[in-house]
Scaffold this motif. Structure first.
Motif, short mmCIF file in Angstrom:
data_model
loop_
_atom_site.label_atom_id
_atom_site.label_comp_id
_atom_site.label_asym_id
_atom_site.label_seq_id
_atom_site.Cartn_x
_atom_site.Cartn_y
_atom_site.Cartn_z
N ARG A 1 -3.88 1.93 -4.06
CA ARG A 1 -3.74 1.70 -2.61
C ARG A 1 -4.99 1.04 -2.03
NH1 ARG A 1 -0.40 6.54 -2.90
NH2 ARG A 1 -2.19 7.94 -2.81
N SER A 2 -6.15 1.52 -2.46
CA SER A 2 -7.38 0.94 -1.90
C SER A 2 -7.58 -0.49 -2.38
CB SER A 2 -8.60 1.81 -2.27
OG SER A 2 -8.76 1.88 -3.66
N SER B 1 -10.35 -6.14 10.50
CA SER B 1 -10.72 -7.40 9.84
C SER B 1 -10.54 -8.59 10.78
CB SER B 1 -9.87 -7.59 8.57
OG SER B 1 -10.05 -6.53 7.67
N GLU C 1 -12.30 -6.76 0.67
CA GLU C 1 -13.02 -5.93 1.62
C GLU C 1 -13.86 -4.92 0.83
OE1 GLU C 1 -13.14 -6.39 4.73
OE2 GLU C 1 -11.32 -7.43 5.34
N VAL D 1 0.85 -1.20 0.00
CA VAL D 1 0.00 0.00 0.00
C VAL D 1 0.88 1.25 0.00
CG1 VAL D 1 -1.63 1.36 1.38
CG2 VAL D 1 -2.00 -1.09 1.08
N LEU E 1 -5.26 -2.56 -0.24
CA LEU E 1 -5.75 -2.64 1.14
C LEU E 1 -6.97 -3.55 1.25
CD1 LEU E 1 -5.18 -1.57 3.99
CD2 LEU E 1 -6.84 0.26 3.54
N SER E 2 -7.82 -3.53 0.21
CA SER E 2 -9.01 -4.38 0.26
C SER E 2 -8.63 -5.86 0.25
CB SER E 2 -9.96 -4.06 -0.90
OG SER E 2 -9.47 -4.59 -2.11
N VAL E 3 -7.48 -6.17 -0.34
CA VAL E 3 -7.00 -7.56 -0.31
C VAL E 3 -6.27 -7.84 1.00
CG1 VAL E 3 -5.60 -9.29 -1.47
CG2 VAL E 3 -6.82 -7.59 -2.83
N ALA E 4 -5.51 -6.85 1.48
CA ALA E 4 -4.79 -7.04 2.76
C ALA E 4 -5.75 -7.46 3.87
CB ALA E 4 -4.07 -5.75 3.14
N GLY E 5 -6.93 -6.84 3.88
CA GLY E 5 -7.91 -7.18 4.90
C GLY E 5 -8.35 -8.63 4.81
N LEU F 1 -6.63 -1.10 9.21
CA LEU F 1 -7.70 -1.93 8.63
C LEU F 1 -7.53 -3.42 8.91
CD1 LEU F 1 -9.83 -2.02 5.62
CD2 LEU F 1 -8.11 -3.82 5.78
#
Lengths: 223, 174
Positions: free
Chosen positions: A174-175, B128, B152, A165, A178-182, B124
């Motif tokens: 970046r988003s 999670s 996410e 990120v 981050l959406s995958v990192a979560g 974040l």
């Protein structure tokens, strides 16, 4: 001006080769000892290249590296499923779900790579595979060993995404990362919570996720 | 005049701080519903949310803590009141952690400041994990621990839909 040494240095900055270290720390008696790298001790941001062109290339290199790790994770779960070591149906279902997620992540990353005029990734990360995963799979003899490998894969992926990120060049990139990192973090938490249910000291050793580079040297896939 | 939605990274960080503190305040209200097993876990989540708010305040150089988001607390009040026992309270925590994760992912679609980006990126994943741990307490099936599938959510709204985060347009910092 392109600066491959600078890009490689970027990915190695703060890197501790933690993934290989923790996998070696695993024992058959206690797979929960195999944990994702702990909280970051990094207090400053890695030195990103100043040149905007190099920054874009760094972004692409990190994305290629992440894609290669996604291939590795999906392939490894397929091998483990076929190994006969996974005897618990819930665990088998869980790992199959994770593999599907990893393939979805790979598809999304390859779209970003194509947008950057890169070649889609369909091969696993050779450095991480050869130094960490292959030895662990070859040595695995129990379901606990499988869980240890899953913990390493998911912890490494989650931390590399968080690291990525900071290397990404646009809010959209970046988003996406981050959406995958979560989700990778959820994977790790699912497996860890099966090992030590509700043990917060083990599941969440810090209020913040680590963000330094967890990969061994030379794991970077350079475009 | 109504408060304006965030127009800068610092404003957006202040919004996220206000949401973190609102969630911590919501957990304080729910705490009597938890028994010995779940209480310390949810309490720890609350501490994390305060730590997250403090981290965001630090990287933005804020000298005065942002207050819990008043509009969000008002909107959450009926959901908090509807929680009458531990399972219903845990279901609310599960939903709020997922909504907080979506709120952070949404914020990342607009942030550009490197220090704020870094802070949100390290926050974040913790939300999670909170969701997964809470889902474990509830006995939620594995697939349902991923309410938005392989990614996410980065969608925000007024929060009525538990699969979306909280919009700064619905809940501006007062």
């Amino acid at each position: 001006v392109s600066n491959p040494i600078g890009r490689r240095r970027f990915l190695q900055l703060g890197g501790t080769a933690a993934a290989s270290a923790v996998l070696l720390a695993c024992t058959k008696d206690d797979p929960s000892r195999e944990v994702a790298p702990g909280p970051s001790t990094t207090t400053t941001l890695p030195a990103l290249p100043a040149d905007p062109v190099d920054r874009v290339k760094t972004d692409l290199a990190v994305t290629l590296t992440l894609a290669s790790l996604e291939v590795l994770a999906a392939d490894t779960y397929s091998k483990l499923a076929a190994s006969g070591l996974v005897t618990d149906v819930t665990l088998a279902t869980t790992l199959a779900l994770f593999a599907r997620h990893h393939r979805d992540h790979l598809t999304a990353l390859n779209l970003a790579i194509a947008d950057a005029d890169g070649a889609p990734v369909d091969q696993p990360n050779s450095t991480f595979d050869q130094t960490v995963v292959q030895p662990a799979v070859a040595a695995a003899t129990t379901q606990g060993d499988v869980i240890a490998i899953a913990l390493t894969l998911e912890g490494t992926l989650a931390q590399t995404y968080v690291y990525g990120v900071n290397a990404a060049t646009t809010p959209a990139r970046r988003s996406q990362l981050l959406s995958v990192a979560g989700v990778e973090t959820r994977h790790r938490a699912v497996v860890a919570n099966q090992l030590r249910p509700n043990d917060l000291g083990y599941l969440l050793p810090s209020a913040f996720a680590p963000d330094d580079n967890p990969l061994p040297p030379d794991a970077l896939v350079v475009p | 005049m109504a408060p304006a939605p965030p127009s800068t990274d610092t404003d957006l960080a202040a919004f996220v701080q206000s949401v973190e503190r609102a969630i911590a305040a919501a957990y304080d209200r729910l705490m009597p519903l938890f028994a010995e097993h779940a209480q310390p876990i949810v309490a720890e989540f609350g501490f994390h949310h305060v730590a997250h708010a403090e981290s965001l305040a630090h990287v933005t150089g804020a000298t005065v803590p942002v207050a819990p988001n008043a509009a969000l607390l008002t909107a959450l009040a009926p959901r908090i009141d509807a929680a009458v026992d531990e399972p219903s309270a845990l279901r609310l925590v599960f939903a709020l952690e997922n909504q907080l994760a979506a709120t952070h992912t949404f914020s990342m679609t607009m942030l550009d400041d490197a220090q704020i980006v870094r802070a949100v990126a390290t926050i974040l994943p913790i939300e999670s994990s909170h969701a997964v741990i809470t889902g474990g307490l509830l006995g939620v099936g594995v697939a349902d621990l991923f309410p938005n599938g392989s990614f996410e959510s980065l969608l925000v709204s007024d929060g009525a839909n538990p699969r979306t985060g909280f919009s700064p347009f619905s809940y501006p910092v007062s």
